[in-house]
Every structure is written in structure tokens, then in C-alpha cells.
Design an enzyme around this catalytic site. Structure first.
Site, mmCIF file in Angstrom:
data_model
loop_
_atom_site.group_PDB
_atom_site.id
_atom_site.type_symbol
_atom_site.label_atom_id
_atom_site.label_comp_id
_atom_site.label_asym_id
_atom_site.label_seq_id
_atom_site.Cartn_x
_atom_site.Cartn_y
_atom_site.Cartn_z
ATOM 1 N N TYR A 39 0.497 -3.296 11.712
ATOM 2 C CA TYR A 39 1.507 -4.366 11.757
ATOM 3 C C TYR A 39 1.792 -4.647 13.228
ATOM 4 C CZ TYR A 39 2.663 -3.761 6.782
ATOM 5 O OH TYR A 39 2.617 -3.694 5.420
ATOM 6 N N ARG A 67 -5.235 4.555 5.985
ATOM 7 C CA ARG A 67 -5.454 4.219 4.583
ATOM 8 C C ARG A 67 -6.690 4.910 4.034
ATOM 9 N NH1 ARG A 67 -4.093 -1.019 3.238
ATOM 10 N NH2 ARG A 67 -5.412 -0.662 1.419
ATOM 11 N N ASP A 72 0.791 -1.230 0.000
ATOM 12 C CA ASP A 72 0.000 0.000 0.000
ATOM 13 C C ASP A 72 0.823 1.280 0.000
ATOM 14 O OD1 ASP A 72 1.001 -0.153 2.529
ATOM 15 O OD2 ASP A 72 -0.900 0.059 3.571
ATOM 16 N N PRO A 106 7.821 -5.980 5.014
ATOM 17 C CA PRO A 106 6.939 -4.967 4.408
ATOM 18 C C PRO A 106 6.821 -3.703 5.240
ATOM 19 C CG PRO A 106 5.647 -6.774 5.319
ATOM 20 C CD PRO A 106 7.086 -7.206 5.386
#
Length: 666
Positions: free
Chosen positions: A289, A281, A53, A365
Site C-alpha cells: 500500500y 502473501r 486478504d 483497507p
């Protein structure tokens, strides 16, 4: 048709394996340059939600040159600020530090967050705009043969790949291999309410009846963009070298119900229970996370993903956010992963097979660079393969892919080795810092130029001219460094007076830009220099005496692989479009004058971003100017004085095929 096994056979110039962001970026270049290509993917549909993302500045600049950045800006979430939480004196988390990049003004585009699925859709739409290339979904490669003896013959098809069409059931499993182990809380996010119309169309069309078949494809070039478990890489016996940590992380996209005040701010929360990375987002979603499990140190077995559930992740988040409350009703997507830093020793096999993205480097990530690095790998190799396949560029430029991108992949892993320990109890200098949040800021600043793509660190090659004698920066343009990106600036069009950013003017269409920084055209001597340059450019052609006719065209796209662009520094009102040589403002008998070729570094007053200081940004003398060649990927290839046309032509001759010449051999 082969009668023995009922297997068809076909030929293509380029076969791309994998249709994630990396593979699609490669296909984009084939579409823009008119190259015959095929792209296959084992998934029955593109990614709809979840996955990567993060979008960095440099990636967004490339999107702008592709004409899709406006769509990203419309849907994405800007991240220009970060907050770091850690325990106070009473042990309760408080906001300890905040961070805003000091280099935020080095690009007009700020880092953003948007689902990988939307990025894939935007690139797919661009591919369809420029070609008839379609992703062949639910198709896998079963065997690969490569005859390196045929490398020297550019008309040969040395690569043979056997393809098989999957059944609907197989394609569905390939789309979501972990579906059976996942809780129904997420349902993989594939429900109509959270899909846009174009995503929904892709989903409902994927289940058309499939007829199982096999096919033998002969290809000139093969590009593997098929992820960390790359089938292509394994067929070539190229290893991924490195190691994994013993920490398991959960990732979850949810709409949070919480009284934590910074849930819509990028940042971290640390306490005795662990560290969470918070990523706001689009569509009110937040990605978290969170460490969920530790496996036995030194084990070589893969951890069991079925033991990780959304409920386990929810519990861990609550523990770390205490005393703040946390819950959710909507879970869009989730997964679990094990941190590892691995890199392939080579990104190529011979002169015809290339690997990009996760196929050759993997990392945590949490650094937010995976999709960016993968797409930038493919952007790099894509235009090179496309121009060689089209007969426009010398095959020797293909050898620049590995050294340019492997070095950056090594830097990516180094960044991750500094960053990941800050989220765990791993023994490292960073993790043992008494002020972990301050250490996070220092690590961010240390790697910022690299992470945001402000620096590329490309070395000398046929595509990157470096001055001899150890001088790294040409005096004529102190800040225009061969091998680095062309710093963006907003300019004023001489004919119309409107303003545009340079990365949008320098479209990613396969052409090299010859940028004439014409200096101050009010000065008689400088005006004479510019007209002398025009005369020199007009005398370096194979046909009709023009540089624009010197090199082989991009078939079906452009008559020349060069695009001339002029930027002068005189005040807009004190220069005229017709002050410039004819070659810099050509006349088309049907379309008229090329008004989009002459630009001015002047501040109009009504556009605060067009400040008339581009020459200062580039380190170029406002009177004398400079001459610059920019590669199709907007990295600087060559820099010199206006009089250095012969040297510039020697650079271009080493890259581009001369018009009328036979195709060179490898």
C-alpha cells in the site's frame, strides 16, 4: 408466465444480493439450515485474485466451526510478527521497532493472509456440500418494492425484486469495471499460471451463452451484501454518512525483486517520501500500500483512476525504499482508492430487509478488517434470518442485528481514524507524533481486542441475557460473559481420549449449544447435582418430557435446535462415560451412544495445547461447574448455576419457537 412482457415470476424465502465474502457467508447459513434461498451477483465470475486478504483470529475461528479452516491454513500466510522501519540518524530507513501480539495465545489460530478469491471458493464449496444453492452470476436487480404492511404475516412475500440477466459483455464489464483503464502489466491476473484448478473451472464456465431475460422474484427476506456502492441501500434511501480524505493510495500485488530485508515481513517503511505498508502473501506475493496522489482538498468529485498506473506505484515504492533496490516482473493485481470512513445510520429496513458489510460501512483497507467485518456482519444476520425463515426462532431476534453490528462498525471507523493518518501527512495527533512507529504500536494495542474479534461488546437483548442490578459478570463463570465469544480451549473426549478444539466441536450448523460444565464428577455431591440437572432437563419438554423436544426442529436438518455438550473437570482416567445422565449421552438405536457429547478438561501429556486449564480460562470453579448457552455464532447467550434450569428455559423460550405451536407473528 406474464404474457404482456414475457417475464417469469418466482418465490423464494431469502434473496441475497451480492456474492462476495459477505453474501456467500449469508448463503452459507441458508444452506446449513435448509432455507430456500437465491443469491445473485452482477459479476460474470467470482473474484480470482486481489481484493481483500487479511483474516483475523475471530474470522478463522468461525471458519473452523464451518469446517473450512484447514484449507485456509494450508494455503495462507501466518502473520504473527510485524516490523516498523523509519529513518535513522543519517536519514536511511532502519528497523526501529518490532511487534508481536501479547494476546497471541488467546486463540489457537493466528492472523493470516490469503486472497479473497480463495476464501470465496472455500465458502462456495461448503454451500454446495450442504445444499443446491448456486450463485446466479451476471444477474442484476433492477427494481425493488417492499410492502411493510405485510411484515406481520410470516407466510407473506412482501418484497418484490425485478431481476435481469446480463449479456456476456455486460457481465464481463461488471467483473472488472476498470479493465479498460488498466495497464496490460497486470492483465487483471487472469492467466492460467496463477489460478488454482477450482478457480480456473469457474472462469471457463462463466462464458456460457446467455439469454437475456427478466424475472420477478417475490421474497420473504432480502439481504443486501452488494458493496460500497450498494444498489440495495440506494433503493431504500439509506445514506452512507461520513467523509473522504484527500489522499489517493495505490495497492499492488507483486512478486518483488529487492534487497530490502523485511519484504517478507508484515510492517511499514517510513521516510521523507512517505509510508508503505508491506503485507507478505501466499505464492511468494507481497502486497504494498503506497500513497500516490493528493487531490484538491474539499473536492466532491471522484478521482480519475486511469491516472494511476503500476509504473507510478513502482516509482513511489522505489522512492520510499531508497537506498534499497526494488523491482518486479510479475504483477498479479493492482488498484487505487481514496480513503474514507462512512457508515449507514441503520442496517435494516422494516423487519425483512437487511444490509451487511461494505453496503453499510466503508473504511481504509489498510486496517485489514474489511472482509472480516463484512463476513462477521453476515454471519450474525445470516443465522438469525435462517432460523426465523425456517420457523425455528422468534422473529423478534432479527431486531438484534442492527444494535450488535452497528456498534462494532462505529468502532471500526474509529480505529481507521486513528490508523490511517499514520501513513500520510494528515494533521492529527497521531500523525504528528515524534515516534510514528511507536504510535503505530500503541494504536494497534488499543484496538487489538476489537480488531482480532476477541471482544464483541454485544449488549443485552433477547439473545444476550445480562444479570440485573448492574452485575456484568456472573460469579459462577467470571470469564464467560454474555454477549462475548466463548473462549476456545482444547478438550479430551471422555470415551475415546482424543483431543479437539471447542470451536470445531461447536459447529456452525444453526443449533444453540447448552454446555454443561459438570465440575468434578469424583465428588459425590457434585455428581448428585449433575444427575439432578439431568432430571430437570428431562422434565422441560413439550413431547416425551425432554428439553430436546421442547422446541421446533430445524426442518430436514436436526430434530432439535439444541445440542447438549458436557465438559467435566475430573482427571480423564477417574471418570467414566456412563457416569453421566442418559440425556447427556443419548442412545440412538441405529448409531449407538453419542460418544461425542462428553468431554474432559484434562491434560493428556502428549498434546501440549490440551493443558487441562479450560476451567481456569473460563473462570469456572473446577468443583461446582456452571451452565452455559452458546448461540449458533459461538457467542455466549446465557450463564448460570447448574440449578438455574428454569431461568435458562425462560431465556430459550424467548428465542426459540415451541414445538407444535403456530408460527409467531412479528
Amino acid at each position: 408466465m406474464n404474457e404482456e412482457n414475457n417475464t417469469s415470476e418466482s418465490h423464494t424465502d431469502v434473496l441475497i444480493v451480492g456474492a462476495g465474502p459477505s453474501g456467500l457467508m449469508t448463503a452459507y447459513w441458508m444452506a446449513r439450515c435448509g432455507v430456500r434461498a437465491r443469491i445473485i451477483d452482477k459479476r460474470g465470475t467470482k473474484v480470482m485474485n486481489g481484493h481483500a486478504d487479511g483474516l483475523r483470529m475471530r474470522t478463522l475461528e468461525l471458519f473452523d466451526s464451518m469446517g473450512i479452516q484447514h484449507r485456509v491454513s494450508h494455503e495462507g500466510f501466518v502473520t504473527a510478527y510485524a516490523a516498523f522501519w523509519a529513518p535513522g540518524e543519517d536519514g536511511i530507513p532502519i528497523r526501529q521497532n518490532t511487534y508481536t501480539s501479547a494476546k497471541i495465545n488467546e486463540s489457537p489460530l493466528n492472523n493470516m493472509l490469503l486472497s479473497q478469491g480463495r476464501i470465496e471458493q472455500f465458502i462456495l464449496d461448503s454451500i454446495q456440500e450442504h445444499s443446491d444453492i448456486q450463485v446466479e452470476r451476471g444477474v442484476i436487480a433492477e427494481s425493488l418494492e417492499y410492502d411493510e404492511q405485510q411484515d406481520g404475516n410470516l407466510e407473506a412475500y412482501p418484497i418484490t425484486v425485478k431481476l435481469r440477466t446480463l449479456s456476456d459483455e455486460e457481465a464481463s464489464l461488471a467483473t472488472d469495471p476498470e479493465n479498460k483503464s488498466k495497464s496490460q502489466v497486470a492483465r487483471n491476473g487472469l492467466y492460467r499460471s496463477n489460478l488454482t484448478a477450482d478457480d480456473w473451472d469457474d472462469l471457463i464456465h462463466r462464458s456460457k451463452a446467455r439469454q437475456a431475460k427478466t424475472e420477478i422474484v417475490k421474497a420473504k427476506y432480502l439481504i443486501g451484501c452488494d458493496g460500497a456502492h450498494s444498489w440495495t441501500r440506494k433503493q431504500l434511501n439509506i445514506p452512507l454518512e461520513g467523509s473522504s480524505t484527500d489522499h489517493i493510495w495505490g495497492v499492488i500485488d507483486i512478486i518483488p525483486i529487492t534487497n530490502f530485508p523485511d519484504i517478507r515481513r508484515l510492517g511499514t517503511v517510513t521516510n521523507a517520501s512517505g509510508t508503505i505498508l508491506v503485507i507478505p502473501r501466499e505464492r511468494n506475493l507481497v502486497r504494498l500500500y503506497v500513497p500516490v496522489q493528493v487531490v484538491e482538498a474539499g473536492t466532491t468529485r471522484r478521482f480519475d483512476r486511469s491516472t494511476i498506473t503500476p509504473e507510478m506505484i513502482r516509482t513511489r515504492v522505489r522512492e520510499i525504499l531508497t537506498p534499497y533496490t526494488f523491482d518486479f516482473q510479475i504483477c498479479d493485481w493492482w488498484t487505487a482508492y481514496q480513503v474514507g470512513q462512512r457508515i449507514a445510520p441503520t442496517f435494516t429496513k422494516g423487519n425483512r430487509i437487511f444490509l451487511a458489510g461494505d453496503a453499510v460501512h466503508t473504511h481504509s483497507p489498510k486496517v485489514g478488517l474489511g472482509m472480516n467485518m463484512s463476513m462477521q456482519d453476515s454471519f450474525n444476520v445470516g443465522w438469525k434470518v435462517a432460523l426465523v425463515a425456517a420457523g425455528v426462532a422468534h422473529p423478534s431476534i432479527l431486531s438484534t442485528y442492527h444494535p450488535e453490528r452497528h456498534r462494532l462498525a462505529e468502532m471500526l471507523l474509529d480505529y481507521d481514524r486513528h490508523w490511517s493518518p499514520l501513513f500520510t501527512e494528515m494533521k492529527s495527533e497521531a500523525a504528528e507524533s515524534p515516534d510514528k512507529t511507536q504510535t503505530m504500536i500503541k494504536v494497534t494495542e488499543l484496538f487489538e481486542d476489537f480488531a482480532d474479534g476477541l471482544k464483541a461488546f454485544y449488549g443485552a437483548s433477547s439473545l444476550v441475557w445480562k444479570p440485573e442490578g448492574g452485575e456484568e459478570v456472573p460469579a459462577v463463570a467470571r470469564c464467560l460473559i454474555p454477549g462475548e465469544r466463548f473462549p476456545p480451549a482444547k478438550l479430551r473426549n471422555q470415551a475415546e481420549g482424543g483431543t479437539h478444539w471447542t470451536m470445531r466441536l461447536m459447529k456452525s450448523d444453526g443449533r444453540f449449544r447448552v454446555v454443561i460444565l459438570a465440575g468434578d464428577m469424583r465428588k459425590y455431591e457434585q455428581k448428585q447435582r449433575v444427575h439432578t440437572l439431568g432430571h430437570l432437563l428431562a422434565g422441560h419438554g413439550a413431547v416425551n418430557g425432554s428439553l430436546m423436544r421442547r422446541y421446533a426442529p430445524i426442518p430436514g436438518r436436526f430434530d432439535s435446535p439444541l445440542d447438549l455438550m458436557t465438559i467435566h473437570s475430573a482427571p480423564w482416567a477417574q471418570a467414566e462415560f456412563f457416569d453421566f445422565p442418559d440425556i447427556l449421552r443419548p442412545l440412538d438405536p441405529v448409531m449407538g451412544w453419542a460418544y461425542g457429547k462428553i468431554w474432559c478438561d484434562d491434560a493428556p501429556g502428549w498434546d501440549r495445547y490440551c493443558d487441562g486449564r479450560a476451567y481456569e480460562t473460563w473462570g469456572v470453579d473446577r468443583t461446582r461447574g456452571a451452565l452455559v448457552v452458546i448461540r449458533p455464532d459461538q457467542y455466549i447467550g446465557w450463564v448460570g448455576e447448574l440449578e438455574n434450569v428454569d431461568q435458562m428455559v425462560r431465556y430459550l423460550d424467548g428465542v426459540l419457537v415451541r414445538a407444535g405451536n403456530a408460527r409467531p407473528k412479528l
